[in-house]
Design an enzyme around this catalytic site. Sequence first.
Site, PDB file in Angstrom:
ATOM      1  N   LYS A 115       0.872  -1.179   0.000  1.00  0.00           N
ATOM      2  CA  LYS A 115       0.000   0.000   0.000  1.00  0.00           C
ATOM      3  C   LYS A 115       0.903   1.221   0.000  1.00  0.00           C
ATOM      4  O   LYS A 115       1.538   1.519   1.011  1.00  0.00           O
ATOM      5  CB  LYS A 115      -0.902  -0.039   1.229  1.00  0.00           C
ATOM      6  CG  LYS A 115      -1.971   1.016   1.230  1.00  0.00           C
ATOM      7  CD  LYS A 115      -2.942   0.761   2.374  1.00  0.00           C
ATOM      8  CE  LYS A 115      -4.051   1.785   2.398  1.00  0.00           C
ATOM      9  NZ  LYS A 115      -3.605   3.160   2.423  1.00  0.00           N
ATOM     10  N   ASP A 117       2.033   4.992   0.184  1.00  0.00           N
ATOM     11  CA  ASP A 117       1.494   6.097   0.968  1.00  0.00           C
ATOM     12  C   ASP A 117       1.599   7.384   0.160  1.00  0.00           C
ATOM     13  O   ASP A 117       2.542   8.148   0.303  1.00  0.00           O
ATOM     14  CB  ASP A 117       2.277   6.202   2.280  1.00  0.00           C
ATOM     15  CG  ASP A 117       1.489   6.957   3.328  1.00  0.00           C
ATOM     16  OD1 ASP A 117       0.310   7.264   3.076  1.00  0.00           O
ATOM     17  OD2 ASP A 117       2.057   7.237   4.395  1.00  0.00           O
ATOM     18  N   TYR A 236      -2.237   0.218  -9.943  1.00  0.00           N
ATOM     19  CA  TYR A 236      -2.625  -1.054  -9.346  1.00  0.00           C
ATOM     20  C   TYR A 236      -4.043  -1.535  -9.651  1.00  0.00           C
ATOM     21  O   TYR A 236      -4.479  -2.524  -9.087  1.00  0.00           O
ATOM     22  CB  TYR A 236      -2.412  -1.004  -7.832  1.00  0.00           C
ATOM     23  CG  TYR A 236      -2.978   0.221  -7.138  1.00  0.00           C
ATOM     24  CD1 TYR A 236      -4.333   0.465  -7.137  1.00  0.00           C
ATOM     25  CD2 TYR A 236      -2.130   1.116  -6.483  1.00  0.00           C
ATOM     26  CE1 TYR A 236      -4.849   1.580  -6.504  1.00  0.00           C
ATOM     27  CE2 TYR A 236      -2.638   2.233  -5.842  1.00  0.00           C
ATOM     28  CZ  TYR A 236      -3.998   2.456  -5.850  1.00  0.00           C
ATOM     29  OH  TYR A 236      -4.502   3.553  -5.220  1.00  0.00           O
ATOM     30  N   LYS A 323      -3.191  -2.220   7.631  1.00  0.00           N
ATOM     31  CA  LYS A 323      -2.262  -1.106   7.813  1.00  0.00           C
ATOM     32  C   LYS A 323      -1.238  -1.415   8.892  1.00  0.00           C
ATOM     33  O   LYS A 323      -1.574  -1.981   9.937  1.00  0.00           O
ATOM     34  CB  LYS A 323      -3.028   0.169   8.148  1.00  0.00           C
ATOM     35  CG  LYS A 323      -3.751   0.709   6.913  1.00  0.00           C
ATOM     36  CD  LYS A 323      -4.606   1.890   7.223  1.00  0.00           C
ATOM     37  CE  LYS A 323      -3.892   3.174   6.894  1.00  0.00           C
ATOM     38  NZ  LYS A 323      -4.793   4.329   7.068  1.00  0.00           N
ATOM     39  N   CYS A 417       4.704  29.829  35.031  1.00  0.00           N
ATOM     40  CA  CYS A 417       5.106  29.941  33.636  1.00  0.00           C
ATOM     41  C   CYS A 417       6.633  29.974  33.541  1.00  0.00           C
ATOM     42  O   CYS A 417       7.267  30.816  34.171  1.00  0.00           O
ATOM     43  CB  CYS A 417       4.505  31.204  33.027  1.00  0.00           C
ATOM     44  SG  CYS A 417       5.079  31.503  31.355  1.00  0.00           S
ATOM     45  N   CYS A 435      -0.674  29.805  30.697  1.00  0.00           N
ATOM     46  CA  CYS A 435      -0.178  31.004  31.356  1.00  0.00           C
ATOM     47  C   CYS A 435      -1.188  32.100  31.051  1.00  0.00           C
ATOM     48  O   CYS A 435      -1.423  32.426  29.899  1.00  0.00           O
ATOM     49  CB  CYS A 435       1.197  31.381  30.815  1.00  0.00           C
ATOM     50  SG  CYS A 435       1.674  33.060  31.275  1.00  0.00           S
TER      51      CYS A 435
HETATM   52 ZN   LIG Z   1       3.942  33.375  30.847  1.00  0.00          ZN
END
Ligand SMILES: [Zn+2]
Length: 701
Positions: A115, A117, A236, A323, A417, A435
Amino acid sequence: MEKAQAYIRIHELREILNEANRLYYVENSPTLSDYEFDMLLKELDGLEKEYPEYISADSPTRRVGSDLKKEFEQYPHRYPMLSLGNTYDISEVQLFADRASKGIGNSFTYSCELKFDGTAICLTYRNGKLFRALTRGDGSVGDDVTRNVRQISNIPQSLTLPAGFIPTSDIPAPWPQEFEIRGEIYMPWAAFDRLNDERIEEEEQPFANPRNAASGSLKLIDSRMVANRGLECTLYHMLGENLPFSTHDQALKAAEDWGLPVSDKRRICRDIEEIEDFINHWDIERKNLPYATDGIVIKVNELPYQEELGYTSKFPRWAVAYKFKAEQALTKLISIDYQVGRTGAVTPVANLEPVQLSGTVVKRASLHNADQMEQLDIRIGDYVYVEKGGEIIPKITGVELSQRTADATLPRFPEFCPDCGTALIKDEEEAKSFCPNQTGCPTQIKGRLVHFLSRKAMNVIAGDATVEQLFNKALVWNVADFYDLKTEHLLMLDGWKDRSAGRFIKSLQESRKVEFDRVLYALGIRYVGEATARSIARHFGNIDAVMDASVEDLLTVDDVGQVIAESVHDFFTEESNREIVSRLKAAGLKFDMGETPQKLSDGLEGKTIVISGNFSISRDEMKALIAAHGGKNSGSISGKTAFLLAGEKAGPEKLKKADSLGIRVLSEEEFMDIIGGSGEAESADSENGIHTSKGVQLSLF
Ligand SMILES: [Zn+2]
């Protein structure tokens, strides 16, 4: 799962999968790995089977994703171009084989193939010459990419006569006068790496994988550029009327004889053991192939049996794809960085001992969030499994506990942060830490600046390094500051000369032509992507209307849900953001859609109107009509509502609420009278059987 929950989940899954399909097929920038996508699709399929009342024809379980683009001419496929049913589970291949045996009842063989990709293509040869090349499109209609396909070197323009074939007037050629042959266009690893190196150099976003690079290249507008992309093709599946073959294998051998590219890595298998051998062989060997493969396709080889088994609405019943799981590598986790993104989300990123994975050396991998770190029970110093999904940055999928040493240490997700020291806020729903210091956190500020200039936003030529310098020299703090920059400021930057400064100023100048929807996207409002920005811009028409919109107003926009509506509303409630907008306006950026709808009257001036139900014109047309008469549309009834315009099947909740607040309910006819429509014109039209939009009639008054 309860029925109500199932209903919500079904809709949620459809939304996720449709968006993932769009990003995958149209934008060529996938957000989910194939595996993740397939698992969600499977979940949806299971729920639809359990609750068949929620089945819908446009569900991603019944439709193939569409790659159609408006830049290309489209043609219908003579035979629908379906995808293949796929599985990651060998026992499902066994089930497929059992069903096929039962359906056929005789002995038969399987053709097992790699197969590839890449991106699917359908070639038509007429009288031995390449006539047309169509993409899969939506399965029934495809984009005409013939010009581009002619640039791919291993696709012949004309077929070649096999050795020893002597044409006669009776049999001039061995091939049918017309036939289709389908296959895959793919980009070999070497070409892919070269292309991405170039893109990184040009400060363009690299392609996530060779498949996206192939489909992106196939859809280039300038076909001369396609020739340089190094695309290849493998075919194919041959289709046509009365093909002179009894097996699929014979058809492919003939195609090969005629000079068409067919893979030699295929095998005729008689039973599931032989199929499994083939799968196991290539699961290992594929790592040595010069191109990407993602599985094995197993087809019933005998054409009459293929016909007998037939098709479902989406898949052939005579073929299945097995797969491979994404390739994994095992390596050592050295440390974890906590990165602050443009929206303030803090993401853990792992630094790894360099390791080879799918053709590239991997040094960093994503860990997503604190929950995932906890789930993996990861320690600094652990040996971890990395996998490549749809994204450029690979992810850590597991820890090899047997190799954990005593000195491995537990990582601590920061509470503050890492960039500005503000205490982080945890968004439980998204399992992410943010943050909250949007206006003062340097990474967030820089992230917004970079986003603003990016190609899909204002498209100003500048790299991250330029933004970094401008920010560090305190020349730019918010996006409006860009438009105050003068050449002398830019000459203060390291390595900048008149020419580079001139180029940057010119590029900023050009950005004043960028359309309103992209400007809105460029502002970097959380959750507002390109498509959402487009919907909002079209709905409101200009920035003032967007800024004044309540959460309820925003909810009336297609595709805008509670989270987005609140995010947009919060953004414009912030005084500093309003100021940025007014400075950008003064700088000359586009803040309206240009084509302001024709004003028909101010009969509805100052009136807020809620509509519900169906009308003789679409709801969007009705809203436009209200706006054209000076009225304001709102999604929910409140004391401020002037009246509820109720069409057929108006919502009972809305009618009840209007009643309880003593708000007038108008029918479509009553409404048309108010704004100056006339019932007579309408009845005349319906007698003649002509459907005229009332909006059109009204513009005559
Ligand atoms: Zn920050």
